[in-house]
Design an enzyme around this catalytic site. Sequence first.
Site, short mmCIF file in Angstrom:
data_model
loop_
_atom_site.label_atom_id
_atom_site.label_comp_id
_atom_site.label_asym_id
_atom_site.label_seq_id
_atom_site.Cartn_x
_atom_site.Cartn_y
_atom_site.Cartn_z
N GLU A 188 45.39 37.08 54.31
CA GLU A 188 46.72 36.76 53.49
C GLU A 188 46.94 35.53 53.66
O GLU A 188 47.22 34.41 52.45
CB GLU A 188 47.79 37.75 53.50
CG GLU A 188 47.80 39.22 53.46
CD GLU A 188 47.61 39.54 51.67
OE1 GLU A 188 47.83 38.53 51.26
OE2 GLU A 188 47.49 40.55 51.53
N ARG A 192 46.33 33.08 50.27
CA ARG A 192 47.71 32.22 49.77
C ARG A 192 47.98 30.90 50.05
O ARG A 192 48.19 30.02 49.41
CB ARG A 192 48.57 33.22 49.95
CG ARG A 192 48.40 34.71 49.43
CD ARG A 192 49.72 35.34 49.83
NE ARG A 192 49.74 36.96 49.49
CZ ARG A 192 50.78 37.75 49.25
NH1 ARG A 192 51.82 37.24 48.70
NH2 ARG A 192 50.28 38.91 49.43
N ASP A 320 38.10 46.03 47.60
CA ASP A 320 38.20 45.01 46.13
C ASP A 320 37.51 43.78 46.40
O ASP A 320 36.41 43.69 45.74
CB ASP A 320 39.64 44.98 45.58
CG ASP A 320 40.72 44.65 46.43
OD1 ASP A 320 40.23 44.32 47.88
OD2 ASP A 320 41.89 44.55 46.08
N GLU A 471 46.44 42.09 38.05
CA GLU A 471 44.88 42.42 37.87
C GLU A 471 44.54 42.51 36.59
O GLU A 471 43.38 42.20 36.12
CB GLU A 471 44.31 43.57 38.84
CG GLU A 471 44.28 43.04 40.21
CD GLU A 471 45.62 43.14 40.90
OE1 GLU A 471 45.69 42.65 42.21
OE2 GLU A 471 46.68 43.76 40.57
#
Length: 614
Positions: A188, A192, A320, A471
């Site tokens: 993360e 980010r 994913d 998404e």
Amino acid sequence: MPNKVPDFSSAVRDAENKFWEAAKATPSDQELPLYKDKPYGVDFKHAEKSRKRRKLVVLGFVVALLFFVLYSFGRSQSDTPDAENSVFGGLFGSSSKNKVSWKKRQDAVKESFLRSWGGYEKYAWGKDVYKPVSKTGHNMGPKPLGWIIVDSLDTLKIMGLDEELERARDWVKNDLNYDMDYEVNTFETTIRMLGGLLSAHYLTGDDLYLDRATDLANRIIGAFDSESGLPYASVNLHTSKGIKSHTDRGASSTAEVSTLQLEFKYLSKLTGEPLYWEKVEKVMEVLDSNRPRDGLVPIYVNPDTGKYQGQNIRLGSRGDSYYEYLLKQYLQTNDQEPVYKAMYDEAMEGVKVHLVQQSEPNKLTFIGELPDGFSGEFSNKMDHLVCFAGGMFALGATEGLPIDAARRNHWTSTQENDFRMGLELTRTCYEMYAQMPSGLSPEIVHFNTDPSKMRDFTVKRNDCHNLQRPETVESLFVLWRITGNPIYRQWGWEIFEAFEKHTRLPGDAGYDSVNHVQTETPTNRDNMESFWLAETLKYLYLLFDDSKEEVLPLTDVVFNTEAHPFPKFSLGSVFKTGWTRESASNPVDEPHKVKVDEAEVEKIVERVTKKVTV
């Protein structure tokens, strides 16, 4: 066995656009092909007059028929939500004042961003977490990480919000300090914070962002000091020491260890430091040495042994972006690292064989899961997170080129099938919004494959919240760029309107995630995720963009999994792919012209562009 979805062909684009082209064509566009004349014979003048009369009769008939077809099509389009924006709406009765202005819709998205940013700036400036209902904020550690500010820097730049960007830059310069004794999630923080700083540097040229990015990367890099070279789930920003996950028996998430590559490779290119490149490249070599069946990987991996842990296979959470970054690593270095394309192609064939099915009764294509691996039962569960895959399939097929141009460039049946898969999945994800009373998608749906039941999917009680995830609008943006089909913009506008209706708070607090999307009055959750600003509104803004010169063309940039754009670059003499595959990939078919029955093509086009009635 998965339901077989019909193939597309190059005729799909013609079937979608034949009316649009006719309506917009210039006289030169409408010239007929030239044919060789037959000998006129002896009576030339008489034959010539006869031919002229026949030509006029035929021409008149064609014009009348064309007008009738356009009129009928225009009338049918008047019932669609975007009729006022269609060519035919303008031709048949819609006044110019009722035509959609995509610039105004883009401005509406910017206003939503400003309201969100304004609430955050007023009530929680500098904090990592913003609670817009209670109008409070807090940090995740002893000092702020820039979770919202850094994640939003490039959105501020893209939207031309210079004053807001300047205040954010001042905060980064004066208040952001990553030297803290605190454990952060490796993945993360990379996508980010590191991604946000690198993208801000790319778009502004400001070295402040590159300096902060380099400092942060040097603190994260210790996460890779495992026996296998796979990064630990967390890292201490002060000591740069990696920490195993406190759950999942110490395993790291497969998606998380394989979704750091774009960021660290780009940093290597900017700084000339090969260490970043080598660390993340080693991850891919270790993962591929497991030789996963048909390219499909379990969602956990042991950072000490480098071996996969468990059998759970899915494209939802923890799986994913592994697949996303296979493709994007190939694209990032201008197609110069074919090893990642081979891994991607193999995996996508595996997805289509093992994970794709269609719902009943409306044949919505979805990607399910194998919770117990290949020997277990198929699960019809699909996360909203999987909705990135529509754009991924289309991007993988075309590499960001418009579909017509891509089809002229060594087009294969695999590419055609992948492109079709992108269209099908994106339509499905739109339906996850459209079939909810609120117009907002739930977090997770379960698709129905029982022909005796009448709903395509159901939602469980614990899955009916909406976090303003990006998404689906990401895939709409990619499909709009590639196809030019306005349906993707219209779907995006419908989703944006639902966000406006249900997630906008009264007053100046901004926007909030919500519960219970199966009702017309969802309740608030009191949390604004940073990806609402970094991704969802950014993709909507780009979806509605009508600039003469395309902003951030897909042929020139790659978006990381947090929607931070990086430029494509060539390897040059310093960097190279430092490993080769031990396992052979599936063979790729040779370029050839795909042939599909026209009637079948029209049915497919109708299915992927028309809303289901429930």
